[in-house]
Design an enzyme around this catalytic site. Structure first.
Site, mmCIF file in Angstrom:
data_model
loop_
_atom_site.group_PDB
_atom_site.id
_atom_site.type_symbol
_atom_site.label_atom_id
_atom_site.label_comp_id
_atom_site.label_asym_id
_atom_site.label_seq_id
_atom_site.Cartn_x
_atom_site.Cartn_y
_atom_site.Cartn_z
ATOM 1 N N ARG A 1 0.803 -1.221 0.000
ATOM 2 C CA ARG A 1 0.000 0.000 0.000
ATOM 3 C C ARG A 1 0.836 1.271 0.000
ATOM 4 N NH1 ARG A 1 -3.763 -1.935 2.481
ATOM 5 N NH2 ARG A 1 -2.640 -3.857 2.555
ATOM 6 N N THR A 2 1.971 1.261 0.678
ATOM 7 C CA THR A 2 2.795 2.471 0.695
ATOM 8 C C THR A 2 3.326 2.771 -0.706
ATOM 9 O OG1 THR A 2 3.456 2.026 2.975
ATOM 10 C CG2 THR A 2 4.802 3.571 1.743
ATOM 11 N N LYS B 1 24.999 -6.931 -6.386
ATOM 12 C CA LYS B 1 26.411 -6.910 -6.773
ATOM 13 C C LYS B 1 27.261 -6.183 -5.741
ATOM 14 C CE LYS B 1 25.209 -6.878 -11.706
ATOM 15 N NZ LYS B 1 25.049 -5.977 -12.843
ATOM 16 N N ARG C 1 12.273 3.049 1.012
ATOM 17 C CA ARG C 1 11.996 2.156 2.147
ATOM 18 C C ARG C 1 13.194 1.226 2.281
ATOM 19 N NH1 ARG C 1 6.760 -1.262 3.811
ATOM 20 N NH2 ARG C 1 6.285 0.840 4.516
ATOM 21 N N HIS D 1 8.323 6.320 9.847
ATOM 22 C CA HIS D 1 7.492 6.107 8.668
ATOM 23 C C HIS D 1 6.547 7.315 8.596
ATOM 24 C CE1 HIS D 1 5.356 4.320 5.508
ATOM 25 N NE2 HIS D 1 4.711 3.368 6.118
#
Lengths: 311, 311, 311
Positions: C53-54, C82, C103, C131
């Site tokens: 949802r974010t 990598k 995030r 958040h």
């Protein structure tokens, strides 16, 4: 020669390269002039191998031209797992889009795929083969920082397996350049590449190989560093020893010209110390960012006229 | 009946089908007329199963209408892994979007999900259940190539498990068609489907079952080929024997009418030899590409009027 | 203070919060007024952890402003595998975009990343850290349903590990609120959070802790429910016993005020029974949907003026 596809940098003549770089420079100078130029056009992204910067850079380029992309997604989430051939996949997706970008683990995949499609196809890397848009953004960065004529460039690191390096070397040979190749003996340029480069240069002796950077550092306008991969070495200690000799930090650069431009195709691991990032030498983030105007130029040329040049 | 959702091809009347196909034909004839028609509209993509062509085709369709998509991404990268119900997921995502496309491995998922949302929901396949947009693009391709009236069609391959085939057969029964079903005995149409089709046809005997293509090939206007999956057979040798009998190549097609249209929902594996691709018979890539105008038509009808028909 | 980045809700003053919420309310009232406001702008999505949802909500917000996104994709498909550092990744991608959303599983990642980039960076969750856009949409939902002044709120569930809860509690302490924290003893608010909240409130005693909802339910304007995760408990039976005491159903709510607003950051599992969804109490889907106007407001403020406030 007319290019409806961009498959290899070998087929790009000096005039082709200059057409692309000139257009990229125009776009970089005034991106707003092309912000709606390809509104409604769709670019299909077919990445059969992971990629961050190449894919994002193509996506950004298309969107900065007012167009949009459709992305096949990862191989795991696609019909490829049902045994579909590459030829079938590209033939289906070309029907949705105005141009295609393909990355594939197998050398020659882009050439093969291009034979099945009518829309322009851009090779975004085919295994150990070609990666021409990387070469073009490298050339653009070199031209912006040091010029492409009367250039002395050092290319250092894994020269044996690096497709980036081979493509760049071939492309530079169209210009008046002196190329120094610096690597451990076990990762030297393949002999056939050296032979090709000599042939291409028409007998000029613009190519030298070295095992130590110090031998040439002071002469260089550009130092192009690539990653030495752990998996090329039989054991960890051998890797550490070799890799350590080809790392760049502020101390290394004390012997360099003040005008030296340091490049790297990224991602880097330990090849260039973070302390170099803030120096005047560092051009590797600029180089990554140049992927956008260069790919915008290519897409614009392909979508506008159906070809990179019309000689 | 009015459709705010497109869940099953069973509920699509002949008039509904013709509305969609007519709109698709208009759009295919002049896509530029709708290039900005749904600017600003967002389509939510909820694919709980892998898909290439269905997802890309919906994404392309929405973008060709001037709209855009937001994609839930793979199940592995979503909240579903935290135990969220499908009902909650669709209720959250409908708040972001103007319409939803759902593919889900469970039969009935689209019907259930549609009960929780106010925006139009399109079923892009629910397990062994329905896949109505595939049916509509199949019908569109048949209509363009052979017409939907006075049609003789052969449907061949795995008729037992193939949802594509069942949906198509139901939809064709609204038209004046003769349907020949060709399959190994173990993969025949389920008896209830045969029964339903007879009922739907009102006693007309437009349905025949065969084990060999030769029995009817010469009579067919359209041959619709589907994949016979290895995993349906107890052992490899049995699979090879059966699959080999239902493969199409140039030699097979010598007994066909010159006007025959060969279709396949793709991806194919060995069912149709690549040598057929360049013949006049082959319509399977065109069929895949038709997914775009057909889905554009559906989205346009749903987003413009809130329904596919307003009878 | 001026914010070019949005990293933590701790740095958002009451005035900052009100600027964002007011702008969100304006946008929600007339989204068409901003439908082309950031045409041509690109938002980079860097999600190093799964999110539905974010991520979708940010993507929707940017597209509803006329802009577009480029998505790094999953970590598995990126250069991160990598060995590239986060600093390098953000420096490359900022060159493609006008703003970044990050995030990351590591606390402090957003702060660190913001030091390397010139474009605005929004923290979409950094491990156990902050958040802030979740906090802002929570505040927006509270303000719309109950007002932010003279508010009595109950926050229930896992208060020990829930970053959502800590951020919300800090932000609410800028307003005239009474906060009741309801949890099993083992999942109480960390003592340092309680201490900070008391400090922030300047000696007012607006904070109370409870182990049973009944103690305060009748007094609440808002009940904010969070998930109690199985993995916090040594065994299944202990989890079931505790979780069961903190579940909400219609019967529970009989003791609530008629004006109670029930919120949840979603996804939920068993914390709120589906039978509550259709009651007047339920605001959790509205809450999820509010992520769009709130993130539109933030993006608009950052892209328009380079900052959330200019005090």
């Amino acid at each position: 020669m007319r290019h409806d596809h961009v498959i290899t940098s070998k087929h790009l003549s000096r005039a082709d390269v200059e057409t692309v770089l000139d257009r990229a420079a125009e776009i970089a100078a005034d991106p707003s002039a092309v912000a709606d130029r390809h509104a409604g056009a769709l670019l299909g992204l077919l990445f059969f191998e992971p990629s961050t910067r190449t894919k994002l850079s193509f996506e950004t380029a298309m969107k900065r031209l007012g167009g949009d992309v459709v992305d096949m997604g990862s191989v795991e989430s696609s019909s490829v797992t049902k045994g579909e051939t590459l030829a079938d996949t590209v033939r289906v997706i070309e029907g949705y889009t105005d141009a295609l970008v393909l990355r594939h683990p197998k050398e020659g995949a882009a050439t093969m795929a291009s034979e099945f499609v009518d829309v322009p196809l851009l090779n975004a890397g085919d295994g150990a083969g070609q990666h021409p848009t990387q070469t073009l953004l490298d050339l653009y960065t070199i031209r912006e920082n040091a010029g492409l004529d009367d250039l002395t460039i050092g290319i250092m690191g894994d020269l044996k397996y690096g497709r980036t390096v081979h493509s760049l070397a071939y492309a530079l040979s169209n210009f008046d350049t002196r190329q120094h190749f610096i690597s451990p003996e076990s990762l030297q340029l393949p002999r056939e590449v050296v032979y090709d480069l000599h042939q291409q240069q028409g007998g000029r002796t613009g190519i030298r190989e070295h095992q130590r950077l110090e031998a040439v550092l002071g002469d260089l306008d550009v130092l192009y560093v690539t990653r030495i991969q752990r998996e090329r070495f039989p054991d960890e200690s051998e890797y550490r020893k070799v890799a350590g000799e080809y790392q760049i930090d502020r101390e290394t650069l004390e012997a360099a010209s003040d005008d030296l431009t340091v490049m790297h195709p990224l991602p880097r691991v330990d090849e260039i110390a973070p302390e170099v990032d803030d120096t005047e030498y560092a051009a590797y983030f600029e180089q990554a960012h140049n992927g956008v105007p260069v790919r915008m130029a290519l897409l614009d040329l392909l979508l506008s006229e159906g070809g990179v040049s019309d000689e």
